[in-house]
Design an enzyme around this catalytic site. Structure first.
Site, PDB file in Angstrom:
ATOM      1  CE  LYS A 107       0.072  -1.707   4.374  1.00 39.33           C
ATOM      2  NZ  LYS A 107      -0.259  -3.102   4.876  1.00 39.33           N
ATOM      3  N   GLY A 136      -6.126  -6.163   3.118  1.00 38.28           N
ATOM      4  CA  GLY A 136      -5.777  -7.653   3.040  1.00 38.28           C
ATOM      5  C   GLY A 136      -6.693  -8.904   2.401  1.00 38.28           C
ATOM      6  CE  LYS A 207      -3.739  -1.197   5.157  1.00 40.51           C
ATOM      7  NZ  LYS A 207      -4.160  -1.681   6.767  1.00 40.51           N
TER       8      LYS A 207
HETATM    9  N1  NAP Z   1       1.767  -9.011   6.728  1.00 44.80           N
HETATM   10  C1  NAP Z   1       0.631  -8.746   6.502  1.00 44.80           C
HETATM   11  O1  NAP Z   1      -0.357  -9.186   7.184  1.00 44.80           O
HETATM   12  C2  NAP Z   1       0.317  -7.946   5.123  1.00 44.80           C
HETATM   13  C3  NAP Z   1      -1.071  -7.574   5.015  1.00 44.80           C
HETATM   14  C4  NAP Z   1      -1.399  -6.550   3.881  1.00 44.80           C
HETATM   15  C5  NAP Z   1      -0.209  -6.231   3.205  1.00 44.80           C
HETATM   16  N2  NAP Z   1       0.977  -6.486   3.539  1.00 44.80           N
HETATM   17  C6  NAP Z   1       2.106  -5.935   2.688  1.00 44.80           C
HETATM   18  O2  NAP Z   1       2.946  -6.998   2.186  1.00 44.80           O
HETATM   19  C7  NAP Z   1       4.397  -6.837   2.009  1.00 44.80           C
HETATM   20  C8  NAP Z   1       5.280  -7.944   2.686  1.00 44.80           C
HETATM   21  O3  NAP Z   1       4.761  -7.812   4.072  1.00 44.80           O
HETATM   22  P1  NAP Z   1       5.257  -8.815   5.120  1.00 44.80           P
HETATM   23  O4  NAP Z   1       4.561  -8.581   6.434  1.00 44.80           O
HETATM   24  O5  NAP Z   1       5.397 -10.231   4.438  1.00 44.80           O
HETATM   25  O6  NAP Z   1       6.746  -8.297   5.213  1.00 44.80           O
HETATM   26  P2  NAP Z   1       8.054  -9.061   6.015  1.00 44.80           P
HETATM   27  O7  NAP Z   1       7.447 -10.134   7.003  1.00 44.80           O
HETATM   28  O8  NAP Z   1       9.039  -8.127   6.689  1.00 44.80           O
HETATM   29  O9  NAP Z   1       8.731  -9.648   4.613  1.00 44.80           O
HETATM   30  C9  NAP Z   1       9.557  -8.711   3.756  1.00 44.80           C
HETATM   31  C10 NAP Z   1      10.478  -9.604   2.932  1.00 44.80           C
HETATM   32  O10 NAP Z   1      11.149  -8.840   1.943  1.00 44.80           O
HETATM   33  C11 NAP Z   1      12.442  -9.248   2.064  1.00 44.80           C
HETATM   34  N3  NAP Z   1      13.231  -8.270   1.760  1.00 44.80           N
HETATM   35  C12 NAP Z   1      13.449  -7.001   2.166  1.00 44.80           C
HETATM   36  N4  NAP Z   1      14.279  -6.247   1.601  1.00 44.80           N
HETATM   37  C13 NAP Z   1      14.903  -6.888   0.755  1.00 44.80           C
HETATM   38  C14 NAP Z   1      15.774  -6.818  -0.424  1.00 44.80           C
HETATM   39  N5  NAP Z   1      16.235  -5.512  -0.473  1.00 44.80           N
HETATM   40  N6  NAP Z   1      15.768  -7.623  -1.522  1.00 44.80           N
HETATM   41  C15 NAP Z   1      15.208  -8.908  -1.349  1.00 44.80           C
HETATM   42  N7  NAP Z   1      14.324  -9.132  -0.441  1.00 44.80           N
HETATM   43  C16 NAP Z   1      14.068  -8.222   0.475  1.00 44.80           C
HETATM   44  C17 NAP Z   1      12.767  -9.781   3.501  1.00 44.80           C
HETATM   45  O11 NAP Z   1      13.894 -10.764   3.196  1.00 44.80           O
HETATM   46  P3  NAP Z   1      14.661 -11.306   4.396  1.00 44.80           P
HETATM   47  O12 NAP Z   1      13.535 -12.299   5.195  1.00 44.80           O
HETATM   48  O13 NAP Z   1      15.988 -12.211   3.890  1.00 44.80           O
HETATM   49  O14 NAP Z   1      14.923 -10.455   5.602  1.00 44.80           O
HETATM   50  C18 NAP Z   1      11.563 -10.483   3.869  1.00 44.80           C
HETATM   51  O15 NAP Z   1      11.444 -12.034   3.458  1.00 44.80           O
HETATM   52  C19 NAP Z   1       4.429  -5.215   2.562  1.00 44.80           C
HETATM   53  O16 NAP Z   1       4.182  -4.319   1.359  1.00 44.80           O
HETATM   54  C20 NAP Z   1       3.220  -4.899   3.407  1.00 44.80           C
HETATM   55  O17 NAP Z   1       2.664  -3.988   3.674  1.00 44.80           O
HETATM   56  C21 NAP Z   1       1.253  -7.337   4.629  1.00 44.80           C
END
Ligand code: NAP
Length: 441
Positions: A107, A136, A207
């Site tokens: 977002k 989500g 959002k």
């Molecule tokens: N979590 C939720 O419930 C949720 C809901 C709706 C939307 N979202 C959106 O979904 C997206 C991901 O969220 P998340 O919660 O899954 O985040 P997260 O758990 O922090 O995961 C982020 C991932 O990105 C990788 N990463 C970070 N920097 C990187 C780089 N420079 N090169 C390659 N990989 C990189 C990290 O690698 P490492 O693991 O190796 O550090 C990690 O695997 C975000 O935009 C978030 O706003 C999340």
């Protein structure tokens, strides 16, 4: 059947790992429904050695997501890194520029760069899908972009942040303070270690900015959102709301007015009888008012790996099926400029809580200031607090008394001016609390 769609998943955190698992579990069913297979063939994250809770056997690993975005080894770039710049922005731009479809849950990226990215996708003739970026697991993007395209929309509003809704629900259910609820939410993993972005309303604003564009056909304008978080809400407000027939929710509201479109995020009093008032805990809900359909309300999980993966994979299935809907519901060049309605002109009812100094005529002064500003009062709740008593049992003097007013519909400017005048009269102690009441059926 056409060759399977080759997916490159960038980011293997909460959402990325769930996407890989979901496709491993339901890939065959998705292929039958969409007429084309979907296979994760490549992945990217920072740390290759980390255990991810998903099977990465046989997948090509890219340390650099930009390299994966440009690689001929994938057809669709799935961006699940997060953030409005850096690796997420660079890799999405790289994927679109090299003619790859993009699916993202980001977002922040869309709120900041959505129109430019939509234009780039359209120029390259590829999809940019982002269902998971708003609420989500709730399919609100598709609902606004496709299912409601026959309606003129007057308002879209919702509970778009599960952390805030969890805190407000628990404050109400258990009568505990904002600070204690926040600490519990952090312990249980519902709130980040730094919760500022959630509790100050910025996450809701991102959002809302996307919803506004989809609902009104305007360019995304995330910097033009009136923002108030939930940190000032007290149990006294929650109890008073309950007595008066309301609940307090952090709402994001986008509403068409005569002077433009209001975009506002603030704690809001909603009647207990409304659908939105009944959304508790970490759930999200989005309501849309359309001129032909009336009001629809979608409720569901706004976060969590599996719920978010559900939306990401639906976007992937659309690409496999060959669906090509304009990114923001119409070609990016046709979006209108966003015209901001001034918050001072906002019309609605207001809840106001004062600590009134305990002396004769103080309340009459307040009532006069409200009347002078043209504000009519629907109800007044006054609670007498016992005077403070000192250690030797003498009265230690009168304390300010809580007084709560509910106004009839008025304007923001009238309320603000009345509150300024009241503050200048020396009849209240501290700053008054003001919460807007949303008109809902
Ligand atoms: N979590 C939720 O419930 C949720 C809901 C709706 C939307 N979202 C959106 O979904 C997206 C991901 O969220 P998340 O919660 O899954 O985040 P997260 O758990 O922090 O995961 C982020 C991932 O990105 C990788 N990463 C970070 N920097 C990187 C780089 N420079 N090169 C390659 N990989 C990189 C990290 O690698 P490492 O693991 O190796 O550090 C990690 O695997 C975000 O935009 C978030 O706003 C999340």
């Amino acid at each position: 059947m056409a060759n399977a769609l080759r997916l490159g998943v960038a980011g293997l955190g909460t959402v990325g790992a769930s996407v890989v698992n979901l496709i491993a579990k339901h890939g065959n069913a998705i292929a039958r429904k969409s007429g084309r297979g979907v296979d994760v063939t490549a992945v990217s994250a920072r740390d290759k050695s980390r255990e991810r809770g998903c099977d990465l056997t046989g997948l090509t690993w890219f340390t650099d997501p930009v390299e994966m975005a440009e690689s001929d080894a994938i057809d669709v770039f799935v961006e699940l890194i997060g953030g409005d710049n850096g690796a997420a922005e660079e890799s999405v731009r790289a994927a679109l520029s090299s003619g790859k479809h993009v699916v993202t849950a980001n977002k922040a990226l869309l709120a900041k760069h959505g129109v430019a990215l939509a234009a780039l996708a359209e120029e390259k003739g590829v999809c940019l899908n982002y269902e998971a970026a708003v609420a989500g697991g709730i399919p609100i993007v598709k609902t606004l972009r496709e299912s409601m395209s026959g309606n003129e929309i007057s308002r879209v509003y919702g509970i778009l942040n599960g952390t805030c809704n969890y805190i407000l629900s628990r404050m109400e259910d258990e009568g505990i303070s904002f600070e204690d609820c926040l600490a519990d939410a952090q312990r249980l993993g519902y709130a980040e270690a730094d919760p500022t972005f959630d509790i100050e309303g910025n996450d809701t604003a991102h959002k809302l900015a996307i919803l506004t564009s989809l609902a009104f056909g305007t360019k995304i304008s995330a910097d033009d959102i009136y923002l108030e978080g939930i940190t000032s809400i007290t149990t006294a407000d929650i109890e008073a709301a309950d007595e008066l027939g309301y609940r307090i929710k952090l709402l994001g509201v986008a509403q068409r007015t005569e002077t433009g479109i209001e975009q506002r995020v603030h704690p809001t009093m909603v009647p207990k009888s409304s659908a939105i008032a009944r959304i508790d805990g970490v759930l999200n809900a989005v309501a849309v008012d359309g001129d032909f359909v009336g009001e629809i309300v979608l409720v569901g999980p706004g976060a969590g790996g599996n719920a978010t993966a559900s939306s990401v994979v639906a976007d992937i299935a659309d690409i496999a099926r060959g669906d090509e809907t304009p990114v923001l519901g119409m070609p990016a060049v046709d979006l209108d400029d966003y015209v901001r309605a001034r918050m001072r002109l906002h019309e609605g009812g207001y809840y106001i809580r004062f600590s009134v100094v305990d002396r004769p005529g103080a309340f009459a002064e307040i009532a006069k200031c409200m009347a002078d500003a043209g504000i009519s009062l629907e109800s007044i709740v006054q609670r007498r607090r016992a005077p403070m008593v000192s250690e030797n049992n003498n009265s230690a003097g009168a304390q300010p008394q809580p007084v709560i007013l509910i106004t009839y519909e008025t304007t923001e400017v009238a309320v603000r001016e009345a509150l300024e005048t009241i503050a200048s009269k020396g009849v209240i102690s501290g700053a008054p609390q003001m919460i807007r009441i949303e008109k809902l059926t």
